[in-house]
Design a protein around this motif. Sequence first.
Motif, mmCIF file in Angstrom:
data_model
loop_
_atom_site.group_PDB
_atom_site.id
_atom_site.type_symbol
_atom_site.label_atom_id
_atom_site.label_comp_id
_atom_site.label_asym_id
_atom_site.label_seq_id
_atom_site.Cartn_x
_atom_site.Cartn_y
_atom_site.Cartn_z
ATOM 1 N N UNK A 1 22.544 -9.022 -0.642
ATOM 2 C CA UNK A 1 21.285 -9.304 -1.346
ATOM 3 C C UNK A 1 21.404 -10.566 -2.184
ATOM 4 N N UNK A 2 20.355 -11.375 -2.254
ATOM 5 C CA UNK A 2 20.395 -12.580 -3.096
ATOM 6 C C UNK A 2 20.477 -12.188 -4.569
ATOM 7 N N UNK A 3 20.905 -13.137 -5.396
ATOM 8 C CA UNK A 3 21.064 -12.857 -6.833
ATOM 9 C C UNK A 3 19.746 -12.422 -7.456
ATOM 10 N N UNK A 4 18.658 -13.019 -7.023
ATOM 11 C CA UNK A 4 17.323 -12.603 -7.465
ATOM 12 C C UNK A 4 16.590 -12.030 -6.257
ATOM 13 N N UNK A 5 16.214 -10.745 -6.296
ATOM 14 C CA UNK A 5 15.520 -10.163 -5.136
ATOM 15 C C UNK A 5 14.168 -10.839 -4.913
ATOM 16 N N UNK A 6 13.804 -10.978 -3.653
ATOM 17 C CA UNK A 6 12.495 -11.563 -3.371
ATOM 18 C C UNK A 6 11.771 -10.746 -2.309
ATOM 19 N N UNK A 7 10.465 -10.644 -2.497
ATOM 20 C CA UNK A 7 9.572 -10.103 -1.482
ATOM 21 C C UNK A 7 9.154 -11.262 -0.585
ATOM 22 N N UNK A 8 8.762 -10.937 0.637
ATOM 23 C CA UNK A 8 8.387 -12.010 1.565
ATOM 24 C C UNK A 8 7.022 -11.724 2.186
#
Length: 361
Positions: free
Chosen positions: A182-189
Motif C-alpha cells: 500500500x502507498x504511504x497515503x491511501x488513495x481512492x481511484x
Amino acid sequence: MGKSIVFTVTTDLNHDQRMQRIAGTLANAGFSVTLVGRELPQSLPLKPANFKQHRISCIFLKGPLFYLEYNLRLIFWFLFQKFDIYGTVDADTALAGIITNFWRRKPLVFDAHELFPEMPEVTHRTWVKKVWAWLEEKAFQRSDVAYTVSGSLVHYFQKKYRAPVHLIRNMPFRKPFTPSAPPSTPYYIYQGALNVGRGLENAIAAMASVPAQLMICGDGPLADVLRQQVQDAGLQNKIIFKGNVAPDELSTLTASAYAGLMLLDNQGLSYYYSLANKFFDYVQAGIPQICVPFPEYQRLNEEHEVAVLTNNTVEEVRNALLMLLNEQQTYTRLTQNTLKAREQWNWEQEGPRLVQLYNSL
C-alpha cells in the motif's frame, strides 16, 4: 483469412480499451478486423495491434457539426473500402452504418454500448434527443445482429424495438493478481471520462474530510470545472488529476489504489441501466469499490459482495469512504470477494460469446 469486419467509433483508439479488446478477440478468431476512430489534436501515435486501425481527423471537434462531419467522412471512406461485415458502435456512427448498409447490402451489426437518447447531456434536449432516438431505431431495424452491455439494456431494447438483442458484457481480461504494498497515503481511484453525471463533484466535496487522496484518471468536458472546484476548496494536495492514462499504467495505478469509485447520477436511463467497465476493472484489480445501487450493480453485488452501495450524495459518499478506511473487517471481506469474483467476471468467459455471434453471420 476469415471475413473482414470494420468497427466505427468516435473515440481515440488508444484509450478505447473496450474496442481494442473486441477487435483483438475477433482478429485472434480469424477475422480480418479494421477499427476506425477519430484523431484529435492531442492524439498519440497508434500502438501496434493484431488488427488494422484507421483514424479520421475532423474540422469540428464537438457538437452536431462534428457528428455530421464524422459520419460523412466515414461514408466517403467506405466508398473506397469494402468489408464483409459493418459494425456500427452506438448511435453516433449509426448514420454512416445505415447508409453504407443500404447500398453495400452487407451484414450490419449494431453494438449499442450506450442508450444515447437517455444520456444526461441529451435527455432534456428535445430535438437532439429525437435525432438520436431516430438513428438508434433505424440502426436496430437495419441490423442483422445487435448486442449491448447489460441485462437491463437488453430488456429495454427488446421491448422497445421488438427484435432480439444479445448480451456481451464489457469485462477486462483476467490478469495475474499480485498483492502490492500500500502507498504511504491511501488513495481512492476514479477511471473514466470526466462527463456530466459521473458523481465527481460530490466525490471531490466528500474528500475534504477524508484522510486519503483521490486519483482521477481520465479527461473530458468537466475537467476544467473540476480543477476549479478543487482549487476553490483548497484540495490540491488531496485530488490528483492524471489525465488520460495508458491502459498498462492505469492497471498498475488501480491495483495500488485503496478502493475505486463507481458513482453516477440518475439522469436518464442510459446511466440507470448501465454496466460500466470500471466496475469490473476494479474487481479484476482486487480492490473494493463504492458504487451506486442501480439495477445491474445491485444484481452483481448480490452474487459477489464487492462494493459498498451508496446513493450519490456528498454525505453518503463521505460516509462510505470513511467506512472503508475505518472498518477493516468490512474492507477485508470485500477484498476477498473480489478475488473470487474476478475468476468469473472476465473477458475469457465473455469473449467466446462475441466470437459466436460473428461466426453466425
